[in-house]
Motif scaffolding. Structure first.
Motif, PDB file in Angstrom:
ATOM      1  N   PHE A  23       0.828  -1.204   0.000  1.00 41.34           N
ATOM      2  CA  PHE A  23       0.000   0.000   0.000  1.00 41.34           C
ATOM      3  C   PHE A  23       0.862   1.254   0.000  1.00 41.34           C
ATOM      4  O   PHE A  23       1.977   1.246   0.518  1.00 41.34           O
ATOM      5  CB  PHE A  23      -0.892   0.040   1.255  1.00 41.34           C
ATOM      6  N   VAL A  24       0.323   2.315  -0.561  1.00 41.62           N
ATOM      7  CA  VAL A  24       0.881   3.654  -0.419  1.00 41.62           C
ATOM      8  C   VAL A  24      -0.097   4.367   0.496  1.00 41.62           C
ATOM      9  O   VAL A  24      -1.257   4.570   0.138  1.00 41.62           O
ATOM     10  CB  VAL A  24       0.974   4.369  -1.785  1.00 41.62           C
ATOM     11  N   GLY A  25       0.310   4.684   1.726  1.00 39.98           N
ATOM     12  CA  GLY A  25      -0.594   5.271   2.706  1.00 39.98           C
ATOM     13  C   GLY A  25      -1.098   4.229   3.682  1.00 39.98           C
ATOM     14  O   GLY A  25      -0.705   3.058   3.641  1.00 39.98           O
ATOM     15  N   GLN A  26      -1.990   4.650   4.568  1.00 30.64           N
ATOM     16  CA  GLN A  26      -2.475   3.791   5.652  1.00 30.64           C
ATOM     17  C   GLN A  26      -3.846   3.213   5.338  1.00 30.64           C
ATOM     18  O   GLN A  26      -4.749   3.923   4.918  1.00 30.64           O
ATOM     19  CB  GLN A  26      -2.556   4.582   6.963  1.00 30.64           C
ATOM     20  N   SER A  27      -3.973   1.910   5.587  1.00 36.11           N
ATOM     21  CA  SER A  27      -5.260   1.230   5.439  1.00 36.11           C
ATOM     22  C   SER A  27      -5.550   0.455   6.725  1.00 36.11           C
ATOM     23  O   SER A  27      -4.659   0.205   7.534  1.00 36.11           O
ATOM     24  CB  SER A  27      -5.250   0.296   4.230  1.00 36.11           C
ATOM     25  N   TYR A  28      -6.819   0.066   6.876  1.00 39.69           N
ATOM     26  CA  TYR A  28      -7.294  -0.641   8.068  1.00 39.69           C
ATOM     27  C   TYR A  28      -8.185  -1.800   7.618  1.00 39.69           C
ATOM     28  O   TYR A  28      -8.822  -1.733   6.569  1.00 39.69           O
ATOM     29  CB  TYR A  28      -8.128   0.287   8.956  1.00 39.69           C
ATOM     30  N   ARG A  29      -8.253  -2.854   8.442  1.00 38.24           N
ATOM     31  CA  ARG A  29      -9.117  -4.003   8.119  1.00 38.24           C
ATOM     32  C   ARG A  29      -9.956  -4.379   9.328  1.00 38.24           C
ATOM     33  O   ARG A  29      -9.445  -4.548  10.432  1.00 38.24           O
ATOM     34  CB  ARG A  29      -8.307  -5.209   7.679  1.00 38.24           C
ATOM     35  N   ALA A  30     -11.259  -4.537   9.089  1.00 40.78           N
ATOM     36  CA  ALA A  30     -12.185  -5.036  10.097  1.00 40.78           C
ATOM     37  C   ALA A  30     -12.920  -6.234   9.494  1.00 40.78           C
ATOM     38  O   ALA A  30     -13.760  -6.058   8.608  1.00 40.78           O
ATOM     39  CB  ALA A  30     -13.178  -3.955  10.505  1.00 40.78           C
ATOM     40  N   GLU A  45      -7.186   5.598   4.247  1.00 41.71           N
ATOM     41  CA  GLU A  45      -7.083   7.020   4.572  1.00 41.71           C
ATOM     42  C   GLU A  45      -7.006   7.800   3.259  1.00 41.71           C
ATOM     43  O   GLU A  45      -6.686   7.229   2.212  1.00 41.71           O
ATOM     44  CB  GLU A  45      -5.844   7.278   5.432  1.00 41.71           C
ATOM     45  N   PRO A  46      -7.295   9.110   3.287  1.00 41.85           N
ATOM     46  CA  PRO A  46      -7.219   9.907   2.056  1.00 41.85           C
ATOM     47  C   PRO A  46      -5.891   9.698   1.326  1.00 41.85           C
ATOM     48  O   PRO A  46      -4.827   9.727   1.938  1.00 41.85           O
ATOM     49  CB  PRO A  46      -7.360  11.342   2.546  1.00 41.85           C
ATOM     50  N   GLY A  47      -5.983   9.430   0.025  1.00 41.63           N
ATOM     51  CA  GLY A  47      -4.808   9.236  -0.802  1.00 41.63           C
ATOM     52  C   GLY A  47      -4.189   7.854  -0.735  1.00 41.63           C
ATOM     53  O   GLY A  47      -3.289   7.534  -1.501  1.00 41.63           O
ATOM     54  N   CYS A  48      -4.658   6.989   0.166  1.00 43.01           N
ATOM     55  CA  CYS A  48      -4.115   5.635   0.276  1.00 43.01           C
ATOM     56  C   CYS A  48      -4.593   4.800  -0.909  1.00 43.01           C
ATOM     57  O   CYS A  48      -5.735   4.911  -1.346  1.00 43.01           O
ATOM     58  CB  CYS A  48      -4.568   4.994   1.591  1.00 43.01           C
ATOM     59  N   ARG A  49      -3.704   3.983  -1.423  1.00 42.05           N
ATOM     60  CA  ARG A  49      -4.063   3.059  -2.504  1.00 42.05           C
ATOM     61  C   ARG A  49      -3.192   1.825  -2.381  1.00 42.05           C
ATOM     62  O   ARG A  49      -2.159   1.839  -1.720  1.00 42.05           O
ATOM     63  CB  ARG A  49      -3.851   3.704  -3.865  1.00 42.05           C
ATOM     64  N   ASN A  50      -3.614   0.749  -3.033  1.00 39.19           N
ATOM     65  CA  ASN A  50      -2.739  -0.411  -3.077  1.00 39.19           C
ATOM     66  C   ASN A  50      -2.034  -0.452  -4.423  1.00 39.19           C
ATOM     67  O   ASN A  50      -2.415   0.237  -5.370  1.00 39.19           O
ATOM     68  CB  ASN A  50      -3.477  -1.714  -2.754  1.00 39.19           C
ATOM     69  N   THR A  69     -18.519   2.238   0.497  1.00 42.92           N
ATOM     70  CA  THR A  69     -19.529   2.526   1.519  1.00 42.92           C
ATOM     71  C   THR A  69     -19.459   3.953   2.041  1.00 42.92           C
ATOM     72  O   THR A  69     -20.393   4.421   2.675  1.00 42.92           O
ATOM     73  CB  THR A  69     -19.391   1.554   2.701  1.00 42.92           C
ATOM     74  N   ALA A  70     -18.333   4.629   1.798  1.00 39.41           N
ATOM     75  CA  ALA A  70     -18.162   6.010   2.276  1.00 39.41           C
ATOM     76  C   ALA A  70     -17.021   6.641   1.496  1.00 39.41           C
ATOM     77  O   ALA A  70     -16.174   5.944   0.938  1.00 39.41           O
ATOM     78  CB  ALA A  70     -17.852   6.033   3.772  1.00 39.41           C
ATOM     79  N   GLY A  71     -16.993   7.958   1.454  1.00 36.21           N
ATOM     80  CA  GLY A  71     -15.911   8.645   0.766  1.00 36.21           C
ATOM     81  C   GLY A  71     -15.972   8.411  -0.736  1.00 36.21           C
ATOM     82  O   GLY A  71     -17.022   8.102  -1.297  1.00 36.21           O
ATOM     83  N   SER A  72     -14.832   8.543  -1.388  1.00 36.02           N
ATOM     84  CA  SER A  72     -14.752   8.280  -2.825  1.00 36.02           C
ATOM     85  C   SER A  72     -13.373   7.742  -3.146  1.00 36.02           C
ATOM     86  O   SER A  72     -12.412   7.970  -2.411  1.00 36.02           O
ATOM     87  CB  SER A  72     -15.053   9.543  -3.634  1.00 36.02           C
ATOM     88  N   GLY A  73     -13.287   6.999  -4.231  1.00 43.88           N
ATOM     89  CA  GLY A  73     -12.027   6.372  -4.576  1.00 43.88           C
ATOM     90  C   GLY A  73     -11.905   6.088  -6.057  1.00 43.88           C
ATOM     91  O   GLY A  73     -12.714   6.552  -6.874  1.00 43.88           O
ATOM     92  N   TRP A  74     -10.893   5.291  -6.373  1.00 46.09           N
ATOM     93  CA  TRP A  74     -10.601   4.890  -7.744  1.00 46.09           C
ATOM     94  C   TRP A  74     -10.406   3.388  -7.817  1.00 46.09           C
ATOM     95  O   TRP A  74      -9.900   2.771  -6.883  1.00 46.09           O
ATOM     96  CB  TRP A  74      -9.313   5.552  -8.245  1.00 46.09           C
ATOM     97  N   HIS A  99      -5.031  -5.246 -11.210  1.00 48.27           N
ATOM     98  CA  HIS A  99      -5.789  -4.039 -10.892  1.00 48.27           C
ATOM     99  C   HIS A  99      -5.200  -3.334  -9.672  1.00 48.27           C
ATOM    100  O   HIS A  99      -4.326  -3.864  -8.999  1.00 48.27           O
ATOM    101  CB  HIS A  99      -7.257  -4.387 -10.622  1.00 48.27           C
ATOM    102  N   TRP A 100      -5.715  -2.156  -9.394  1.00 52.09           N
ATOM    103  CA  TRP A 100      -5.418  -1.428  -8.160  1.00 52.09           C
ATOM    104  C   TRP A 100      -6.674  -0.663  -7.770  1.00 52.09           C
ATOM    105  O   TRP A 100      -7.572  -0.455  -8.588  1.00 52.09           O
ATOM    106  CB  TRP A 100      -4.216  -0.489  -8.313  1.00 52.09           C
ATOM    107  N   HIS A 101      -6.743  -0.239  -6.502  1.00 54.51           N
ATOM    108  CA  HIS A 101      -7.860   0.582  -6.028  1.00 54.51           C
ATOM    109  C   HIS A 101      -7.426   1.341  -4.793  1.00 54.51           C
ATOM    110  O   HIS A 101      -6.468   0.976  -4.122  1.00 54.51           O
ATOM    111  CB  HIS A 101      -9.118  -0.258  -5.754  1.00 54.51           C
TER     112      HIS A 101
END
Length: 107
Positions: A23-30, A45-50, A69-74, A99-101
């Motif tokens: 990842f580039v940036g911080q991600s979380y898993r539940a 987090e904002p700007g985080c991607r894999n 489910t929230a925010g916006s992404g690519w 792929h990436w997201h």
């Protein structure tokens, strides 16, 4: 209904440290559902991607489903244009597709 600090109804979970190198940036898993078809809430987090990656499997095993489910992404599949994700967006990614997201820079 209560929302977490990222504006979504699912738990944020723990920092995704064991996969941080992907990842580039911080991600979380539940984790939400265990079993043969596990479901987890992954928060970016904002700007985080894999990074570009492939899920392996066959006959549907290894497919990935993205639900924004929230925010916006690519989301982008190799050789295709990026797709903007907004709450309610759903993307099925077949196993074997590179792929990436991730989250948009401000979301």
């Amino acid at each position: 209904m209560s929302y977490n600090n990222f504006g979504q109804i699912f738990e944020t979970g723990e920092k995704l440290e064991e996969l941080a190198e992907y990842f580039v940036g911080q991600s979380y898993r539940a984790p939400l559902v265990d079993g043969t078809v596990p479901v987890a809430n992954i928060t970016f987090e904002p700007g985080c991607r894999n990074n570009w990656h492939i899920h392996h499997g066959e006959n549907g095993a290894g497919d990935q489903v993205l639900l924004c489910t929230a925010g916006s992404g690519w989301y982008q599949a190799e050789g295709e244009e990026p797709i903007s994700l907004e709450p309610g967006s759903a993307i099925r990614i077949p196993a074997g597709l590179k792929h990436w997201h991730g989250a948009k820079a401000d979301s």
